[in-house]
Design a protein around this motif. Structure first.
Motif, PDB file in Angstrom:
ATOM      1  N   MET A   1      23.716 -30.171 -16.664  1.00 18.99           N
ATOM      2  CA  MET A   1      22.428 -30.037 -16.689  1.00 18.99           C
ATOM      3  C   MET A   1      21.708 -30.608 -18.192  1.00 18.99           C
ATOM      4  SD  MET A   1      22.231 -26.071 -15.700  1.00 18.99           S
ATOM      5  CE  MET A   1      20.640 -25.916 -16.154  1.00 18.99           C
ATOM      6  N   LEU A   2      22.393 -30.479 -18.961  1.00 14.88           N
ATOM      7  CA  LEU A   2      22.010 -31.089 -20.397  1.00 14.88           C
ATOM      8  C   LEU A   2      21.922 -32.715 -20.226  1.00 14.88           C
ATOM      9  CD1 LEU A   2      24.211 -29.010 -22.885  1.00 14.88           C
ATOM     10  CD2 LEU A   2      21.730 -28.918 -22.745  1.00 14.88           C
ATOM     11  N   GLN A   3      23.064 -33.230 -19.785  1.00 17.25           N
ATOM     12  CA  GLN A   3      23.162 -34.803 -19.588  1.00 17.25           C
ATOM     13  C   GLN A   3      21.913 -35.277 -18.798  1.00 17.25           C
ATOM     14  OE1 GLN A   3      27.090 -35.308 -18.591  1.00 17.25           O
ATOM     15  NE2 GLN A   3      27.975 -34.801 -20.637  1.00 17.25           N
ATOM     16  N   ASN A   4      21.622 -34.701 -17.698  1.00 16.36           N
ATOM     17  CA  ASN A   4      21.042 -35.359 -16.878  1.00 16.36           C
ATOM     18  C   ASN A   4      19.396 -34.938 -16.966  1.00 16.36           C
ATOM     19  OD1 ASN A   4      22.347 -36.273 -13.967  1.00 16.36           O
ATOM     20  ND2 ASN A   4      23.686 -34.814 -14.818  1.00 16.36           N
ATOM     21  N   ALA A   5      18.907 -33.739 -17.560  1.00 17.12           N
ATOM     22  CA  ALA A   5      17.543 -33.623 -18.045  1.00 17.12           C
ATOM     23  C   ALA A   5      17.006 -34.630 -19.217  1.00 17.12           C
ATOM     24  CB  ALA A   5      17.408 -32.034 -18.999  1.00 17.12           C
ATOM     25  N   PHE A   6      18.311 -35.124 -20.088  1.00 18.14           N
ATOM     26  CA  PHE A   6      18.100 -35.886 -21.155  1.00 18.14           C
ATOM     27  C   PHE A   6      17.861 -37.344 -20.655  1.00 18.14           C
ATOM     28  CE2 PHE A   6      19.820 -39.321 -23.719  1.00 18.14           C
ATOM     29  CZ  PHE A   6      19.052 -39.145 -25.046  1.00 18.14           C
TER      30      PHE A   6
ATOM     31  N   MET B   1      15.292 -28.411 -23.569  1.00 14.58           N
ATOM     32  CA  MET B   1      15.664 -28.866 -24.727  1.00 14.58           C
ATOM     33  C   MET B   1      16.068 -30.267 -24.810  1.00 14.58           C
ATOM     34  SD  MET B   1      18.565 -27.513 -27.780  1.00 14.58           S
ATOM     35  CE  MET B   1      17.845 -26.004 -27.741  1.00 14.58           C
ATOM     36  N   LEU B   2      16.951 -30.535 -23.861  1.00 16.75           N
ATOM     37  CA  LEU B   2      17.489 -31.979 -23.865  1.00 16.75           C
ATOM     38  C   LEU B   2      16.211 -32.854 -22.931  1.00 16.75           C
ATOM     39  CD1 LEU B   2      20.117 -33.320 -24.625  1.00 16.75           C
ATOM     40  CD2 LEU B   2      20.010 -30.776 -24.632  1.00 16.75           C
ATOM     41  N   ALA B   3      15.433 -32.196 -22.151  1.00 20.03           N
ATOM     42  CA  ALA B   3      14.321 -33.135 -21.427  1.00 20.03           C
ATOM     43  C   ALA B   3      13.412 -33.364 -22.807  1.00 20.03           C
ATOM     44  CB  ALA B   3      13.541 -32.316 -20.747  1.00 20.03           C
ATOM     45  N   LEU B   4      13.039 -32.687 -23.488  1.00 17.51           N
ATOM     46  CA  LEU B   4      12.216 -33.000 -24.886  1.00 17.51           C
ATOM     47  C   LEU B   4      13.049 -34.035 -26.011  1.00 17.51           C
ATOM     48  CD1 LEU B   4      10.757 -29.152 -25.682  1.00 17.51           C
ATOM     49  CD2 LEU B   4       9.487 -31.014 -24.816  1.00 17.51           C
ATOM     50  N   LEU B   5      14.214 -33.736 -25.880  1.00 19.56           N
ATOM     51  CA  LEU B   5      14.966 -34.679 -26.643  1.00 19.56           C
ATOM     52  C   LEU B   5      15.083 -36.029 -25.903  1.00 19.56           C
ATOM     53  CD1 LEU B   5      16.707 -35.136 -29.412  1.00 19.56           C
ATOM     54  CD2 LEU B   5      18.739 -34.469 -27.836  1.00 19.56           C
ATOM     55  N   GLY B   6      15.109 -36.143 -24.627  1.00 13.42           N
ATOM     56  CA  GLY B   6      15.129 -37.232 -24.083  1.00 13.42           C
ATOM     57  C   GLY B   6      13.744 -38.092 -24.371  1.00 13.42           C
ATOM     58  N   ILE B   7      12.678 -37.293 -24.316  1.00  8.27           N
ATOM     59  CA  ILE B   7      11.308 -37.967 -24.495  1.00  8.27           C
ATOM     60  C   ILE B   7      11.333 -38.433 -25.952  1.00  8.27           C
ATOM     61  CG2 ILE B   7       8.822 -37.450 -24.680  1.00  8.27           C
ATOM     62  CD1 ILE B   7       8.861 -35.141 -22.721  1.00  8.27           C
ATOM     63  N   LEU B   8      11.705 -37.949 -27.082  1.00  4.33           N
ATOM     64  CA  LEU B   8      11.780 -38.426 -28.216  1.00  4.33           C
ATOM     65  C   LEU B   8      12.533 -39.462 -28.427  1.00  4.33           C
ATOM     66  CD1 LEU B   8      11.740 -35.259 -30.339  1.00  4.33           C
ATOM     67  CD2 LEU B   8       9.717 -36.662 -29.601  1.00  4.33           C
ATOM     68  N   THR B   9      13.634 -39.635 -27.496  1.00  4.75           N
ATOM     69  CA  THR B   9      14.474 -40.902 -27.838  1.00  4.75           C
ATOM     70  C   THR B   9      13.722 -42.039 -26.818  1.00  4.75           C
ATOM     71  OG1 THR B   9      16.475 -39.429 -27.666  1.00  4.75           O
ATOM     72  CG2 THR B   9      16.937 -41.627 -26.741  1.00  4.75           C
ATOM     73  N   GLY B  10      13.359 -41.562 -25.813  1.00  6.94           N
ATOM     74  CA  GLY B  10      12.503 -42.849 -25.038  1.00  6.94           C
ATOM     75  C   GLY B  10      11.570 -43.680 -25.961  1.00  6.94           C
TER      76      GLY B  10
ATOM     77  N   ASN C   1      25.710 -41.048 -26.963  1.00  7.42           N
ATOM     78  CA  ASN C   1      27.178 -41.032 -27.351  1.00  7.42           C
ATOM     79  C   ASN C   1      27.543 -40.544 -28.623  1.00  7.42           C
ATOM     80  OD1 ASN C   1      27.868 -42.706 -25.039  1.00  7.42           O
ATOM     81  ND2 ASN C   1      27.473 -44.688 -26.207  1.00  7.42           N
ATOM     82  N   PHE C   2      26.516 -40.364 -29.658  1.00  6.41           N
ATOM     83  CA  PHE C   2      26.869 -39.926 -30.928  1.00  6.41           C
ATOM     84  C   PHE C   2      25.985 -38.646 -31.245  1.00  6.41           C
ATOM     85  CE2 PHE C   2      27.422 -44.438 -31.516  1.00  6.41           C
ATOM     86  CZ  PHE C   2      28.697 -44.323 -31.862  1.00  6.41           C
ATOM     87  N   VAL C   3      25.034 -38.147 -30.575  1.00  2.00           N
ATOM     88  CA  VAL C   3      24.582 -36.905 -30.409  1.00  2.00           C
ATOM     89  C   VAL C   3      24.776 -35.839 -29.305  1.00  2.00           C
ATOM     90  CG1 VAL C   3      22.152 -35.578 -30.865  1.00  2.00           C
ATOM     91  CG2 VAL C   3      22.588 -38.017 -32.016  1.00  2.00           C
ATOM     92  N   VAL C   4      24.464 -36.305 -28.189  1.00  3.01           N
ATOM     93  CA  VAL C   4      24.396 -35.463 -26.953  1.00  3.01           C
ATOM     94  C   VAL C   4      25.928 -35.378 -26.726  1.00  3.01           C
ATOM     95  CG1 VAL C   4      23.730 -35.166 -24.740  1.00  3.01           C
ATOM     96  CG2 VAL C   4      22.354 -36.338 -26.172  1.00  3.01           C
ATOM     97  N   ALA C   5      26.818 -36.087 -26.388  1.00  2.00           N
ATOM     98  CA  ALA C   5      27.875 -35.978 -26.010  1.00  2.00           C
ATOM     99  C   ALA C   5      28.844 -35.267 -27.094  1.00  2.00           C
ATOM    100  CB  ALA C   5      28.799 -37.314 -25.915  1.00  2.00           C
ATOM    101  N   PRO C   6      28.866 -35.606 -28.327  1.00  2.00           N
ATOM    102  CA  PRO C   6      29.687 -34.702 -29.393  1.00  2.00           C
ATOM    103  C   PRO C   6      29.368 -33.202 -29.362  1.00  2.00           C
ATOM    104  CG  PRO C   6      29.199 -36.753 -30.192  1.00  2.00           C
ATOM    105  CD  PRO C   6      28.222 -36.655 -29.137  1.00  2.00           C
ATOM    106  N   LEU C   7      28.064 -33.053 -29.609  1.00  2.00           N
ATOM    107  CA  LEU C   7      27.454 -31.526 -29.552  1.00  2.00           C
ATOM    108  C   LEU C   7      27.731 -30.787 -28.393  1.00  2.00           C
ATOM    109  CD1 LEU C   7      23.760 -32.013 -31.217  1.00  2.00           C
ATOM    110  CD2 LEU C   7      26.119 -31.180 -32.144  1.00  2.00           C
TER     111      LEU C   7
ATOM    112  N   LEU D   1      31.784 -30.115 -28.326  1.00  2.00           N
ATOM    113  CA  LEU D   1      32.201 -29.235 -29.389  1.00  2.00           C
ATOM    114  C   LEU D   1      31.366 -27.908 -29.349  1.00  2.00           C
ATOM    115  CD1 LEU D   1      32.537 -31.773 -32.388  1.00  2.00           C
ATOM    116  CD2 LEU D   1      34.295 -30.690 -31.173  1.00  2.00           C
ATOM    117  N   SER D   2      30.963 -27.498 -28.478  1.00  2.00           N
ATOM    118  CA  SER D   2      30.078 -26.326 -28.061  1.00  2.00           C
ATOM    119  C   SER D   2      30.788 -25.164 -27.511  1.00  2.00           C
ATOM    120  CB  SER D   2      29.095 -26.589 -27.198  1.00  2.00           C
ATOM    121  OG  SER D   2      29.453 -27.030 -25.720  1.00  2.00           O
ATOM    122  N   GLY D   3      32.040 -25.298 -27.552  1.00  2.00           N
ATOM    123  CA  GLY D   3      33.035 -24.163 -26.793  1.00  2.00           C
ATOM    124  C   GLY D   3      33.023 -24.344 -25.405  1.00  2.00           C
ATOM    125  N   THR D   4      32.754 -25.421 -24.772  1.00  2.00           N
ATOM    126  CA  THR D   4      32.883 -25.406 -23.368  1.00  2.00           C
ATOM    127  C   THR D   4      34.290 -25.175 -22.739  1.00  2.00           C
ATOM    128  OG1 THR D   4      30.964 -27.171 -23.258  1.00  2.00           O
ATOM    129  CG2 THR D   4      32.093 -26.968 -21.244  1.00  2.00           C
TER     130      THR D   4
END
Length: 282
Positions: A95-100, A178-187, A201-207, A210-213
């Motif tokens: 969900m996080l990756q696709n909303a972003f 959260m990731l949809a909003l972060l995606g807007i700012l990134t775009g 690669n350096f923000v979304v994927a590492p977090l 490293l989130s306890g998944t």
């Protein structure tokens, strides 16, 4: 005698034009907001095999690989089969990756192709632009979550039972927002696709990783536990997982307040970006 009649006719035309030729939008441009949301939703629904089915297949492969490699026969985490512990975290990751991806690609592609003006010209306020893009990104994130959850339900060896519906709903919405909003700012910030990929690669994927998944943070050193508890992704995954397995590694109220505060801050930042036209208007 003809001049007064001509004046009357001209005034009548002007009155009719004012009455019928000018559209009153009102406090909220509901039609424009709906149109923007429909456009953002149709972007991924028209290619559902890539935007919905593909993430579901990828997540299922993650489940199979990690279950075999890390799970082993009879391995348990937090007193339950490893697959049951892993499944909710993988759902949130998808969900996080696709909303972003939905919001970041939409704005960046519009900027690169030069048609971002088609979004900025209509009578849409900064609030309406924020809500339209946000709703589109959240819709894709939630649809992917439903696809993956359905696949896990029918998958042998995985048992998903909802224990706390409120937690499932809140943290699913919070994660997608959260990731949809972060995606807007990134775009808005990015000038080319490499910039967007760098954030992924350096923000979304590492977090996300490293989130306890894939593990319980109780097994980590105190220093890494502190890092995890500063990671908002941890609270979203932990809270969502709690909704299924009735067990959490964190205080749920802290997670609710923390994620809500971040979403409010991100929403306000996106609103200001659209309000000022930062990196959007010449």
């Amino acid at each position: 005698m003809s001049e007064p009649n001509s004046a009357i006719n001209t005034a009548s035309v002007k009155n009719e034009y004012s009455a019928y030729g000018t559209r009153t939008i009102g406090a909220v441009n509901w039609l424009g907001l709906k149109t923007l949301y429909v456009r953002e939703s149709r972007r991924f629904l028209k290619v559902w095999s890539q935007t919905l089915a593909a993430p579901a297949v990828t997540t299922i492969l993650f489940m199979i690989i990690f279950s075999l490699a890390l799970g082993g026969r009879g391995r348990e985490v937090a007193g339950m089969p490893f697959a049951n512990f892993l499944a909710p975290g993988l759902i949130v990751m998808a969900m996080l990756q696709n909303a972003f991806a939905n919001t970041s690609s939409s704005i960046l592609i519009a900027k690169v192709q030069g048609n971002i003006v088609d979004t900025l010209m209509p009578p849409l306020s900064a609030t309406e632009l924020t809500l339209g893009f946000l709703a589109g990104g959240m819709t894709r994130g939630l649809f992917v979550g439903i696809f993956v959850c359905t696949a896990f339900v029918i998958m042998p060896g995985v048992s998903l039972t909802v224990s706390h519906l409120w937690a499932v709903i809140y943290f699913a919405l919070s994660a997608s927002a959260m990731l949809a909003l972060l995606g807007i700012l990134t775009g808005v910030w990015a000038d080319k696709f490499d910039h967007s990929a760098a954030v992924t690669n350096f923000v979304v994927a590492p977090l996300s990783l490293l989130s306890g998944t894939f593990y319980s943070i109780e097994r980590l050193d105190p220093a890494w536990q502190m890092f995890s508890k500063a990671n908002p992704f941890f609270y979203m995954i932990d809270g969502f997982r709690y909704g299924f397995i009735d067990r959490a590694d964190s205080d749920l109220m802290i997670g609710v307040i923390y994620t809500l505060a971040i979403n409010i801050l991100l929403a306000f930042t996106v609103y200001r970006v659209f309000k000022t036209g930062y990196r959007l208007k010449p």
